[in-house]
Design a protein around this motif. Sequence first.
Motif, mmCIF file in Angstrom:
data_model
loop_
_atom_site.group_PDB
_atom_site.id
_atom_site.type_symbol
_atom_site.label_atom_id
_atom_site.label_comp_id
_atom_site.label_asym_id
_atom_site.label_seq_id
_atom_site.Cartn_x
_atom_site.Cartn_y
_atom_site.Cartn_z
ATOM 1 N N GLN A 1 -17.151 -9.630 -26.478
ATOM 2 C CA GLN A 1 -16.008 -8.843 -26.919
ATOM 3 C C GLN A 1 -14.767 -9.129 -26.085
ATOM 4 O O GLN A 1 -13.665 -8.711 -26.440
ATOM 5 C CB GLN A 1 -16.356 -7.341 -26.865
ATOM 6 C CG GLN A 1 -17.437 -6.960 -27.860
ATOM 7 C CD GLN A 1 -17.752 -5.476 -27.848
ATOM 8 O OE1 GLN A 1 -17.371 -4.760 -26.922
ATOM 9 N NE2 GLN A 1 -18.433 -5.005 -28.867
ATOM 10 N N VAL A 2 -14.947 -9.837 -24.991
ATOM 11 C CA VAL A 2 -13.818 -10.297 -24.185
ATOM 12 C C VAL A 2 -13.439 -11.714 -24.591
ATOM 13 O O VAL A 2 -12.295 -12.004 -24.926
ATOM 14 C CB VAL A 2 -14.157 -10.241 -22.680
ATOM 15 C CG1 VAL A 2 -13.000 -10.810 -21.846
ATOM 16 C CG2 VAL A 2 -14.455 -8.812 -22.255
ATOM 17 N N LEU A 3 -14.416 -12.618 -24.568
ATOM 18 C CA LEU A 3 -14.247 -14.013 -24.969
ATOM 19 C C LEU A 3 -15.454 -14.420 -25.793
ATOM 20 O O LEU A 3 -16.589 -14.192 -25.370
ATOM 21 C CB LEU A 3 -14.148 -14.931 -23.748
ATOM 22 C CG LEU A 3 -12.893 -14.870 -22.898
ATOM 23 C CD1 LEU A 3 -13.119 -15.623 -21.590
ATOM 24 C CD2 LEU A 3 -11.719 -15.467 -23.646
ATOM 25 N N ALA A 4 -15.243 -15.009 -26.927
ATOM 26 C CA ALA A 4 -16.346 -15.414 -27.788
ATOM 27 C C ALA A 4 -16.666 -16.885 -27.566
ATOM 28 O O ALA A 4 -15.782 -17.739 -27.667
ATOM 29 C CB ALA A 4 -16.003 -15.176 -29.259
ATOM 30 N N GLY A 5 -17.930 -17.150 -27.236
ATOM 31 C CA GLY A 5 -18.368 -18.540 -27.182
ATOM 32 C C GLY A 5 -19.064 -18.982 -25.919
ATOM 33 O O GLY A 5 -19.742 -20.008 -25.909
ATOM 34 N N ILE A 6 -18.930 -18.229 -24.814
ATOM 35 C CA ILE A 6 -19.516 -18.656 -23.550
ATOM 36 C C ILE A 6 -20.943 -18.129 -23.427
ATOM 37 O O ILE A 6 -21.188 -16.934 -23.572
ATOM 38 C CB ILE A 6 -18.677 -18.161 -22.354
ATOM 39 C CG1 ILE A 6 -17.265 -18.743 -22.426
ATOM 40 C CG2 ILE A 6 -19.339 -18.528 -21.031
ATOM 41 C CD1 ILE A 6 -16.329 -18.213 -21.356
#
Length: 254
Positions: free
Chosen positions: A114-119
Amino acid sequence: MESRGKWLLIHFTGDLILVTHMLMSGSWHIYRRGERWRRTRIHMRAVIATNDFEAVAFDVPVASFHTARTLERNTSIPKLGPDLLQGSFSEDEAIKRLVLRGEEEVANVLLNQQVLAGIGNVFKSEICFSCGVSPFTRVSALSSAQVECLMSTARRLLAANVSESAGPGIVTYSGGRRTTGAADPGARLWVYGRRGKQCRRCGTIILMRKQGVGARSTYWCPQCQPLPLAANDGGGGEVEGWSTPVRRTRIGCS
């Protein structure tokens, strides 16, 4: 087709949405009609077929149909933050979401979709190493240069592991994850999975520690990624093999 982390949403006409989750073992394959599948039918969960192609879901543990309304009410399917691999990625929005997690450890925040998508867990450790940031640093202790490095490095490393050569759009890279740029398959990663081995940069022994609510494995070099000297013990007490960090100001985005 819409991806939300490991959630895949396939939109059909008539307000019908097939939602699947890969967990750790699921995958989608695409075949021409009549082509032999690479997995046996016992692993098949769903098939979507046209006159020319078949999309087959193997070992997908979660699969369900939704309408737009039921999907909106479903709290288990996340509303993701900015997608690092999208052309429309907003770094300003991503940084805003990151700094709001000031009291959390940076490696945990990088995993928060929900902060950064993909890691994922591998890239979490690799990104922190590439930027010389201890994974146990609280977000509030990061400098603006470190935040910028984390963002740019995350995008670069993720992009290096997908390929657009087969046509428009992103195709998952079929080999092992790679972050070092080395041609040797045995030297693909900087720190992940290398506990007890020498750091590829400085020779210090790589450490590993379970981190976060999910107790995910975090790998780091205590020499290249010193914890800030301010009162910031990472919230986890003593770490086996921990040495007093050396004050360093260099930030490497290689």
